[in-house]
Design a protein around this motif. Structure first.
Motif, PDB file in Angstrom:
ATOM      1  N   ARG A  88      -5.259  17.819 -17.339  1.00 24.36           N
ATOM      2  CA  ARG A  88      -3.882  18.252 -17.080  1.00 24.36           C
ATOM      3  C   ARG A  88      -3.210  17.243 -16.165  1.00 24.36           C
ATOM      4  NH1 ARG A  88      -4.957  22.740 -14.665  1.00 24.36           N
ATOM      5  NH2 ARG A  88      -4.746  24.164 -16.440  1.00 24.36           N
ATOM      6  N   GLY A  89      -2.023  16.816 -16.526  1.00 22.20           N
ATOM      7  CA  GLY A  89      -1.321  15.828 -15.718  1.00 22.20           C
ATOM      8  C   GLY A  89       0.145  16.174 -15.552  1.00 22.20           C
ATOM      9  N   THR A  90       0.737  15.741 -14.430  1.00 26.50           N
ATOM     10  CA  THR A  90       2.165  15.920 -14.180  1.00 26.50           C
ATOM     11  C   THR A  90       2.729  14.643 -13.563  1.00 26.50           C
ATOM     12  OG1 THR A  90       1.764  16.849 -11.977  1.00 26.50           O
ATOM     13  CG2 THR A  90       1.976  18.409 -13.806  1.00 26.50           C
ATOM     14  N   GLU A  91       3.999  14.402 -13.814  1.00 25.29           N
ATOM     15  CA  GLU A  91       4.719  13.296 -13.187  1.00 25.29           C
ATOM     16  C   GLU A  91       6.051  13.811 -12.672  1.00 25.29           C
ATOM     17  OE1 GLU A  91       6.500   8.821 -14.076  1.00 25.29           O
ATOM     18  OE2 GLU A  91       5.921  10.129 -15.741  1.00 25.29           O
ATOM     19  N   ASP A  92       6.320  13.535 -11.415  1.00 22.66           N
ATOM     20  CA  ASP A  92       7.584  13.925 -10.799  1.00 22.66           C
ATOM     21  C   ASP A  92       8.652  12.897 -11.184  1.00 22.66           C
ATOM     22  OD1 ASP A  92       9.693  14.694  -9.214  1.00 22.66           O
ATOM     23  OD2 ASP A  92       8.477  15.053  -7.445  1.00 22.66           O
ATOM     24  N   LEU A  93       9.647  13.355 -11.963  1.00 23.10           N
ATOM     25  CA  LEU A  93      10.701  12.464 -12.439  1.00 23.10           C
ATOM     26  C   LEU A  93      11.916  12.453 -11.519  1.00 23.10           C
ATOM     27  CD1 LEU A  93      10.558  13.429 -16.220  1.00 23.10           C
ATOM     28  CD2 LEU A  93       9.465  11.472 -15.098  1.00 23.10           C
ATOM     29  N   LEU A  98      12.891  17.558 -11.870  1.00 18.41           N
ATOM     30  CA  LEU A  98      12.380  17.455 -13.232  1.00 18.41           C
ATOM     31  C   LEU A  98      10.968  16.890 -13.231  1.00 18.41           C
ATOM     32  CD1 LEU A  98      13.077  17.780 -16.268  1.00 18.41           C
ATOM     33  CD2 LEU A  98      13.847  15.384 -16.222  1.00 18.41           C
ATOM     34  N   LYS A  99      10.071  17.509 -14.010  1.00 18.15           N
ATOM     35  CA  LYS A  99       8.696  17.048 -14.116  1.00 18.15           C
ATOM     36  C   LYS A  99       8.286  16.938 -15.581  1.00 18.15           C
ATOM     37  CE  LYS A  99       7.031  18.992  -9.736  1.00 18.15           C
ATOM     38  NZ  LYS A  99       6.011  19.877  -9.102  1.00 18.15           N
ATOM     39  N   ALA A 100       7.459  15.948 -15.866  1.00 18.42           N
ATOM     40  CA  ALA A 100       6.835  15.802 -17.183  1.00 18.42           C
ATOM     41  C   ALA A 100       5.359  16.111 -17.039  1.00 18.42           C
ATOM     42  CB  ALA A 100       7.023  14.384 -17.720  1.00 18.42           C
ATOM     43  N   VAL A 129       0.835  -1.203   0.000  1.00 11.25           N
ATOM     44  CA  VAL A 129       0.000   0.000   0.000  1.00 11.25           C
ATOM     45  C   VAL A 129       0.866   1.248   0.000  1.00 11.25           C
ATOM     46  CG1 VAL A 129      -1.665   1.351   1.328  1.00 11.25           C
ATOM     47  CG2 VAL A 129      -1.964  -1.122   1.068  1.00 11.25           C
ATOM     48  N   CYS A 130       1.934   1.256   0.817  1.00  9.87           N
ATOM     49  CA  CYS A 130       2.830   2.411   0.873  1.00  9.87           C
ATOM     50  C   CYS A 130       3.516   2.631  -0.467  1.00  9.87           C
ATOM     51  CB  CYS A 130       3.885   2.225   1.967  1.00  9.87           C
ATOM     52  SG  CYS A 130       3.207   2.311   3.652  1.00  9.87           S
ATOM     53  N   GLY A 131       3.922   1.533  -1.099  1.00  6.05           N
ATOM     54  CA  GLY A 131       4.560   1.651  -2.401  1.00  6.05           C
ATOM     55  C   GLY A 131       3.617   2.214  -3.438  1.00  6.05           C
ATOM     56  N   THR A 132       2.357   1.737  -3.393  1.00  4.90           N
ATOM     57  CA  THR A 132       1.365   2.262  -4.332  1.00  4.90           C
ATOM     58  C   THR A 132       1.104   3.737  -4.086  1.00  4.90           C
ATOM     59  OG1 THR A 132       0.315   0.099  -4.441  1.00  4.90           O
ATOM     60  CG2 THR A 132      -0.979   1.978  -5.196  1.00  4.90           C
ATOM     61  N   SER A 133       1.022   4.123  -2.822  1.00  2.00           N
ATOM     62  CA  SER A 133       0.767   5.518  -2.483  1.00  2.00           C
ATOM     63  C   SER A 133       1.909   6.398  -2.939  1.00  2.00           C
ATOM     64  CB  SER A 133       0.563   5.674  -0.971  1.00  2.00           C
ATOM     65  OG  SER A 133      -0.548   4.912  -0.552  1.00  2.00           O
ATOM     66  N   ALA A 134       3.158   5.903  -2.779  1.00  2.00           N
ATOM     67  CA  ALA A 134       4.313   6.694  -3.202  1.00  2.00           C
ATOM     68  C   ALA A 134       4.299   6.905  -4.705  1.00  2.00           C
ATOM     69  CB  ALA A 134       5.603   5.996  -2.767  1.00  2.00           C
ATOM     70  N   ALA A 135       3.955   5.852  -5.448  1.00  2.00           N
ATOM     71  CA  ALA A 135       3.912   5.979  -6.912  1.00  2.00           C
ATOM     72  C   ALA A 135       2.834   6.943  -7.334  1.00  2.00           C
ATOM     73  CB  ALA A 135       3.686   4.595  -7.533  1.00  2.00           C
ATOM     74  N   MET A 136       1.683   6.864  -6.646  1.00  2.00           N
ATOM     75  CA  MET A 136       0.582   7.764  -6.993  1.00  2.00           C
ATOM     76  C   MET A 136       0.929   9.209  -6.653  1.00  2.00           C
ATOM     77  SD  MET A 136      -2.754   5.567  -5.843  1.00  2.00           S
ATOM     78  CE  MET A 136      -3.863   6.896  -6.288  1.00  2.00           C
TER      79      MET A 136
END
Length: 354
Positions: free
Chosen positions: A59-64, A68-70, A14-21
């Motif tokens: 609108r979406g963002t991903e923390d790389l 850096l963000k995409a 659950v923690c891993g999923t939350s971190a990815a989200m």
């Protein structure tokens, strides 16, 4: 496997999923903006319902990592009065479609979007209804052919940001008509059509407390079978807020160069907004002077003015009304199809942001 081990593994999952989200997100947003209007175009009157720049966006963002963000932006305009896509077509993302990378260096954008010169000048002055609908600014010359764009936006330095935009021609066809005028008397045709040879746009924005300044420059080239056309525009904007009163103005210089037509034009707009509680009172007036050069002698000037009132029911929802009018010279066609026709509208509406 013990019960304790299974519980620990579940918690870790659950923690891993939350971190990815937490590293990526997608938001849905938009605007529904509809008016009931009584319009008069030339000698023809009509009453009906109009959509004023209604759209839905994603609108979406991903923390790389490492700053850096995409990200991406997709916006689809639709007709809120009947639910159809813009111009009666199906849903598309022609309003805005981009992918971007951002970091401490700024933001790099690829796709289709409004260029910085417009956002730094005319867009700031259109305070009453987002520069959409029948009261939109009809006099500003938007030179840049949108789409196939790559842009860079700088970080903010002391309230100043810069943006540079290039549009690839890709050997596509482009129809470029001078803003608000029929070229038939000069060229024998109403507009210039040819190969899009690329476009460049640059903008500077300064915002510091009550003072705002903007500068924008655009250049676009079109190559026809017999001549080349080079269009340029330069815009300046200033805005200032004094307690409940906001004042704004822009000036634009437009020039078109070709072997068969060489002309230029000046335009400007003044705007004011006064707030009192939930109420906003708006007034603006714009003037496009006649084209000079090869179009000298033609009556191509026009004046546009608007009076409006907004009542904000919340931060997202308002009801409003306005009266807007465009007075065209005998050879001008701003906001209308036929040269010399005038336009006016009395409108009441509701706008909701989500």
């Amino acid at each position: 496997m013990t019960k304790t081990t299974r519980v620990m593994l579940a918690v870790l999952a659950v923690c891993g999923t939350s971190a990815a989200m937490a590293q990526s997100s997608v938001n849905i947003y938009g605007r529904v903006n509809t008016t009931v209007e009584g319009q008069k175009i030339g000698s023809t009157s009509k009453t009906g319902m109009e959509s004023n720049g209604s759209f839905i966006g994603f609108r979406g963002t991903e923390d790389l990592g490492n700053g850096l963000k995409a990200g991406f932006v997709l916006e689809s305009e639709f007709l809120a009065d009947n639910g159809a896509g813009k111009d009666g077509g199906s849903m598309n993302f022609k309003r805005n479609s981009e992918v971007n990378l951002s970091g401490s260096f700024g933001t790099v954008r690829l796709g289709k979007f409004f260029v910085g010169s417009y956002l730094a000048t005319a867009d700031y002055i259109s305070m009453h209804n987002h520069d959409v609908g029948s009261s939109a600014d009809a006099l500003y010359a938007y030179v840049f052919p949108e789409g196939n764009q790559i842009a860079y936006r700088s970080p903010e330095f002391g309230g100043v940001t810069a943006e540079f935009n290039y549009g690839f021609g890709e050997k596509a066809n482009r129809t470029s008509s001078l803003q608000g005028v029929d070229l038939t008397p000069v060229l024998g045709t109403a507009s210039v059509a040819g190969e899009h040879k690329g476009a460049f746009d640059a903008a500077l924005n300064y915002n510091n407390g009550p003072l705002g300044l903007g500068l924008g420059y655009t250049q676009a080239k079109t190559e026809t079978a017999t001549f080349d056309l080079k269009e340029q525009q330069l815009g300046l904007r200033a805005s200032y807020t004094i307690n409940s009163l906001t004042l704004g103005a822009y000036y634009q210089y437009y020039k078109a160069d070709a072997d068969v037509v060489d002309t230029k034009r000046h335009a400007y707009r003044l705007a004011a907004m006064y707030t009192m509680g939930a109420s906003e009172f708006h007034a603006n007036v714009g003037r496009a002077q006649s084209y000079k050069g090869d179009l000298d002698g033609y009556k191509t000037s026009a004046t546009q003015w608007t009076l409006g009132y907004n009542y904000n029911l919340s931060k997202r929802t308002k009801v409003y009304g306005y009266f807007t009018k465009i007075n065209n010279g005998d050879d001008a066609a701003y906001g209308v199809t036929n040269a010399g026709d005038n336009f006016r509208s009395i409108a009441v509406g509701v706008r909701h942001l989500f």
